[in-house]
Motif scaffolding. Structure first.
Motif, PDB file in Angstrom:
ATOM      1  N   ALA A 205       0.835  -1.221   0.037  1.00 19.95           N
ATOM      2  CA  ALA A 205       0.129  -0.053  -0.065  1.00 19.95           C
ATOM      3  C   ALA A 205       0.948   1.010   0.033  1.00 19.95           C
ATOM      4  O   ALA A 205       0.604   2.294  -0.705  1.00 19.95           O
ATOM      5  CB  ALA A 205      -1.091   0.074   1.244  1.00 19.95           C
ATOM      6  N   GLU A 206       2.039   1.227   0.782  1.00 20.61           N
ATOM      7  CA  GLU A 206       2.844   2.235   0.685  1.00 20.61           C
ATOM      8  C   GLU A 206       3.564   2.759  -0.550  1.00 20.61           C
ATOM      9  O   GLU A 206       3.708   3.882  -0.988  1.00 20.61           O
ATOM     10  CB  GLU A 206       3.968   2.123   1.887  1.00 20.61           C
ATOM     11  N   LEU A 207       3.982   1.506  -1.140  1.00 23.16           N
ATOM     12  CA  LEU A 207       4.631   1.647  -2.591  1.00 23.16           C
ATOM     13  C   LEU A 207       3.644   2.101  -3.601  1.00 23.16           C
ATOM     14  O   LEU A 207       4.063   2.991  -4.219  1.00 23.16           O
ATOM     15  CB  LEU A 207       5.013   0.128  -3.041  1.00 23.16           C
ATOM     16  N   ALA A 208       2.278   1.707  -3.640  1.00 26.48           N
ATOM     17  CA  ALA A 208       1.352   2.239  -4.472  1.00 26.48           C
ATOM     18  C   ALA A 208       1.033   3.788  -4.125  1.00 26.48           C
ATOM     19  O   ALA A 208       1.090   4.492  -5.248  1.00 26.48           O
ATOM     20  CB  ALA A 208      -0.031   1.585  -4.405  1.00 26.48           C
ATOM     21  N   ALA A 209       1.065   4.131  -2.884  1.00 25.19           N
ATOM     22  CA  ALA A 209       0.956   5.710  -2.571  1.00 25.19           C
ATOM     23  C   ALA A 209       1.989   6.488  -3.075  1.00 25.19           C
ATOM     24  O   ALA A 209       1.892   7.495  -3.574  1.00 25.19           O
ATOM     25  CB  ALA A 209       0.411   5.602  -1.136  1.00 25.19           C
ATOM     26  N   HIS A 210       3.287   5.832  -3.095  1.00 27.10           N
ATOM     27  CA  HIS A 210       4.479   6.616  -3.347  1.00 27.10           C
ATOM     28  C   HIS A 210       4.502   6.617  -4.899  1.00 27.10           C
ATOM     29  O   HIS A 210       4.603   7.790  -5.506  1.00 27.10           O
ATOM     30  CB  HIS A 210       5.513   5.832  -2.977  1.00 27.10           C
ATOM     31  N   ILE A 211       4.125   5.681  -5.818  1.00 25.49           N
ATOM     32  CA  ILE A 211       3.939   5.731  -7.162  1.00 25.49           C
ATOM     33  C   ILE A 211       2.960   7.063  -7.578  1.00 25.49           C
ATOM     34  O   ILE A 211       2.945   7.805  -8.503  1.00 25.49           O
ATOM     35  CB  ILE A 211       3.462   4.531  -7.802  1.00 25.49           C
ATOM     36  N   PHE A 213       1.855   9.653  -5.803  1.00 27.59           N
ATOM     37  CA  PHE A 213       2.508  10.791  -5.426  1.00 27.59           C
ATOM     38  C   PHE A 213       3.256  11.385  -6.529  1.00 27.59           C
ATOM     39  O   PHE A 213       3.429  12.474  -7.039  1.00 27.59           O
ATOM     40  CB  PHE A 213       3.187  10.806  -4.173  1.00 27.59           C
ATOM     41  N   LEU A 214       4.179  10.418  -7.148  1.00 29.57           N
ATOM     42  CA  LEU A 214       5.084  11.021  -7.909  1.00 29.57           C
ATOM     43  C   LEU A 214       4.383  11.256  -9.285  1.00 29.57           C
ATOM     44  O   LEU A 214       5.119  12.142  -9.903  1.00 29.57           O
ATOM     45  CB  LEU A 214       6.238   9.675  -8.350  1.00 29.57           C
ATOM     46  N   LYS A 215       3.294  10.829  -9.617  1.00 27.32           N
ATOM     47  CA  LYS A 215       2.552  11.206 -10.759  1.00 27.32           C
ATOM     48  C   LYS A 215       2.431  12.648 -10.907  1.00 27.32           C
ATOM     49  O   LYS A 215       2.000  13.428 -11.828  1.00 27.32           O
ATOM     50  CB  LYS A 215       1.436  10.331 -10.926  1.00 27.32           C
ATOM     51  N   LYS A 216       2.125  13.007  -9.636  1.00 28.56           N
ATOM     52  CA  LYS A 216       1.675  14.489  -9.279  1.00 28.56           C
ATOM     53  C   LYS A 216       2.867  15.708  -9.567  1.00 28.56           C
ATOM     54  O   LYS A 216       2.538  16.662  -9.478  1.00 28.56           O
ATOM     55  CB  LYS A 216       0.863  14.693  -8.076  1.00 28.56           C
ATOM     56  N   ILE A 217       4.021  15.014  -9.229  1.00 27.72           N
ATOM     57  CA  ILE A 217       5.137  16.135  -9.797  1.00 27.72           C
ATOM     58  C   ILE A 217       5.613  16.447 -10.935  1.00 27.72           C
ATOM     59  O   ILE A 217       5.715  15.613 -11.899  1.00 27.72           O
ATOM     60  CB  ILE A 217       6.229  15.548  -8.915  1.00 27.72           C
ATOM     61  N   SER A 218       5.441  17.715 -11.347  1.00 28.89           N
ATOM     62  CA  SER A 218       5.788  18.181 -12.783  1.00 28.89           C
ATOM     63  C   SER A 218       7.221  18.487 -12.930  1.00 28.89           C
ATOM     64  O   SER A 218       7.707  18.913 -11.956  1.00 28.89           O
ATOM     65  CB  SER A 218       4.775  19.437 -13.059  1.00 28.89           C
ATOM     66  N   ASP A 219       7.747  18.033 -13.921  1.00 27.93           N
ATOM     67  CA  ASP A 219       9.108  18.511 -14.266  1.00 27.93           C
ATOM     68  C   ASP A 219       9.961  17.910 -13.312  1.00 27.93           C
ATOM     69  O   ASP A 219      10.715  18.737 -12.672  1.00 27.93           O
ATOM     70  CB  ASP A 219       9.249  20.193 -14.272  1.00 27.93           C
ATOM     71  N   PRO A 220      10.049  16.705 -12.867  1.00 22.51           N
ATOM     72  CA  PRO A 220      10.951  16.220 -11.652  1.00 22.51           C
ATOM     73  C   PRO A 220      12.416  16.172 -12.194  1.00 22.51           C
ATOM     74  O   PRO A 220      12.915  16.131 -13.153  1.00 22.51           O
ATOM     75  CB  PRO A 220      10.526  14.747 -11.670  1.00 22.51           C
ATOM     76  N   LEU A 221      13.123  16.654 -11.241  1.00 22.10           N
ATOM     77  CA  LEU A 221      14.701  16.717 -11.456  1.00 22.10           C
ATOM     78  C   LEU A 221      15.341  15.488 -11.863  1.00 22.10           C
ATOM     79  O   LEU A 221      16.092  15.512 -12.923  1.00 22.10           O
ATOM     80  CB  LEU A 221      15.251  17.042 -10.262  1.00 22.10           C
ATOM     81  N   TRP A 222      15.075  14.327 -11.418  1.00 22.34           N
ATOM     82  CA  TRP A 222      15.551  13.069 -11.809  1.00 22.34           C
ATOM     83  C   TRP A 222      15.152  12.695 -13.176  1.00 22.34           C
ATOM     84  O   TRP A 222      15.928  11.768 -13.599  1.00 22.34           O
ATOM     85  CB  TRP A 222      14.987  11.905 -11.068  1.00 22.34           C
ATOM     86  N   LEU A 223      14.417  13.538 -14.245  1.00 24.91           N
ATOM     87  CA  LEU A 223      14.136  13.370 -15.645  1.00 24.91           C
ATOM     88  C   LEU A 223      14.951  14.236 -16.157  1.00 24.91           C
ATOM     89  O   LEU A 223      14.893  13.971 -17.654  1.00 24.91           O
ATOM     90  CB  LEU A 223      12.547  13.311 -15.711  1.00 24.91           C
ATOM     91  N   LYS A 224      15.509  15.309 -15.639  1.00 24.14           N
ATOM     92  CA  LYS A 224      16.357  16.386 -16.472  1.00 24.14           C
ATOM     93  C   LYS A 224      17.594  15.394 -16.787  1.00 24.14           C
ATOM     94  O   LYS A 224      18.346  14.980 -16.250  1.00 24.14           O
ATOM     95  CB  LYS A 224      16.517  17.439 -15.598  1.00 24.14           C
ATOM     96  N   VAL A 225      18.260  15.902 -17.874  1.00 16.40           N
ATOM     97  CA  VAL A 225      19.315  15.532 -18.473  1.00 16.40           C
ATOM     98  C   VAL A 225      20.345  16.623 -18.786  1.00 16.40           C
ATOM     99  O   VAL A 225      19.901  17.711 -19.274  1.00 16.40           O
ATOM    100  CB  VAL A 225      19.090  14.812 -19.915  1.00 16.40           C
ATOM    101  N   ASP A 226      21.640  16.655 -18.123  1.00 18.32           N
ATOM    102  CA  ASP A 226      22.286  17.674 -18.378  1.00 18.32           C
ATOM    103  C   ASP A 226      22.689  17.978 -19.617  1.00 18.32           C
ATOM    104  O   ASP A 226      22.924  17.055 -20.489  1.00 18.32           O
ATOM    105  CB  ASP A 226      23.812  17.435 -17.438  1.00 18.32           C
ATOM    106  N   ALA A 227      22.883  19.351 -19.973  1.00 19.23           N
ATOM    107  CA  ALA A 227      23.242  19.822 -21.470  1.00 19.23           C
ATOM    108  C   ALA A 227      24.580  19.603 -21.740  1.00 19.23           C
ATOM    109  O   ALA A 227      25.397  19.604 -20.967  1.00 19.23           O
ATOM    110  CB  ALA A 227      22.609  21.391 -21.596  1.00 19.23           C
TER     111      ALA A 227
END
Length: 227
Positions: A205-211, A213-227
């Protein structure tokens, strides 16, 4: 690591003035665990017991009259000590007396490494009292049986104090079965409950809640790629 907690009782304060050892108490530790092995020797000092010393430890001329001489027990003592590191409260006092006794019987001085728990306590608690009674009070060690000094009893108390000075009960000084069978139960708190291990893994249940929550974050840092 093998260690021996050691204490002595004597006829006075100065071995150079002819005072003698009348009791030796030793407790064996291996990796801070009491093994159940101990040694207690009462010794005839070949001199009258001064009233002041008897007041401290309660050992009278009558009690010690039929006890063996140090020369009769020196080999037993050396065999028990072996090459163990010694743990002594105010080490220079006890070592001074023991080395004087060894000299009388033609034995060399002790070469064992040693820990002086007075020095250890003063480094850990500067400016505070470092007597055995004071350290028992500090660490909650029951010393109510210590109406008078006794080498074996004081060694038992010092073993528990040494555990605390070395890092406390998380170092797991427990009683070996032999120690419990011998009735030497003062070195561990038998009333302390054993805490079961706590789970740390996240539940489904905690893992599902975490997933979610992550869907609600826009422009997450961990998806950015250094130029």
């Amino acid at each position: 690591m093998r260690e021996v907690v050691l204490d002595t009782e004597t006829t006075g304060l100065d071995p150079l003035a002819g005072h003698r050892v009348v009791e030796i108490g030793c407790i064996e530790l291996v990796n801070l665990v009491a093994t159940g092995r101990s040694l207690q020797l009462y010794l005839n000092p070949e001199m009258p017991m001064p009233a002041g010393a008897q007041e401290v430890h309660g050992l009278s001329d009558e009690f010690l009259a039929d006890k063996p001489l140090f020369a009769d027990k020196v080999d037993e003592l050396l065999e028990f000590l072996g090459d163990a590191q010694l743990v002594i409260h105010n080490a220079q006092f006890d070592l001074g007396f023991l080395n004087a006794e060894f000299a009388r019987v033609g034995k060399p001085k002790l070469a064992n490494d040693y820990v002086d728990t007075v020095s250890l306590a003063r480094r850990k608690f500067p400016g505070q009292r470092a007597s055995l009674d004071a350290l028992c009070d500090r660490f909650g060690v029951d010393n109510t049986k210590r109406a008078k000094h006794g080498a074996l009893l004081d060694s038992e108390l010092l073993a528990e104090v040494y555990l605390e000075l070395s890092g406390g009960r998380q170092r797991d000084l427990g009683l070996a079965p032999e120690m419990a069978a011998a009735g030497l139960t003062g070195l561990v708190d038998q009333s302390r409950p054993i805490r079961p291990p706590r789970p740390h893994a996240a539940s489904p249940a905690e893992l599902a809640a975490h997933i979610e929550f992550l869907k609600k974050i826009s422009d997450p840092l961990w998806l950015k790629v250094d130029a």
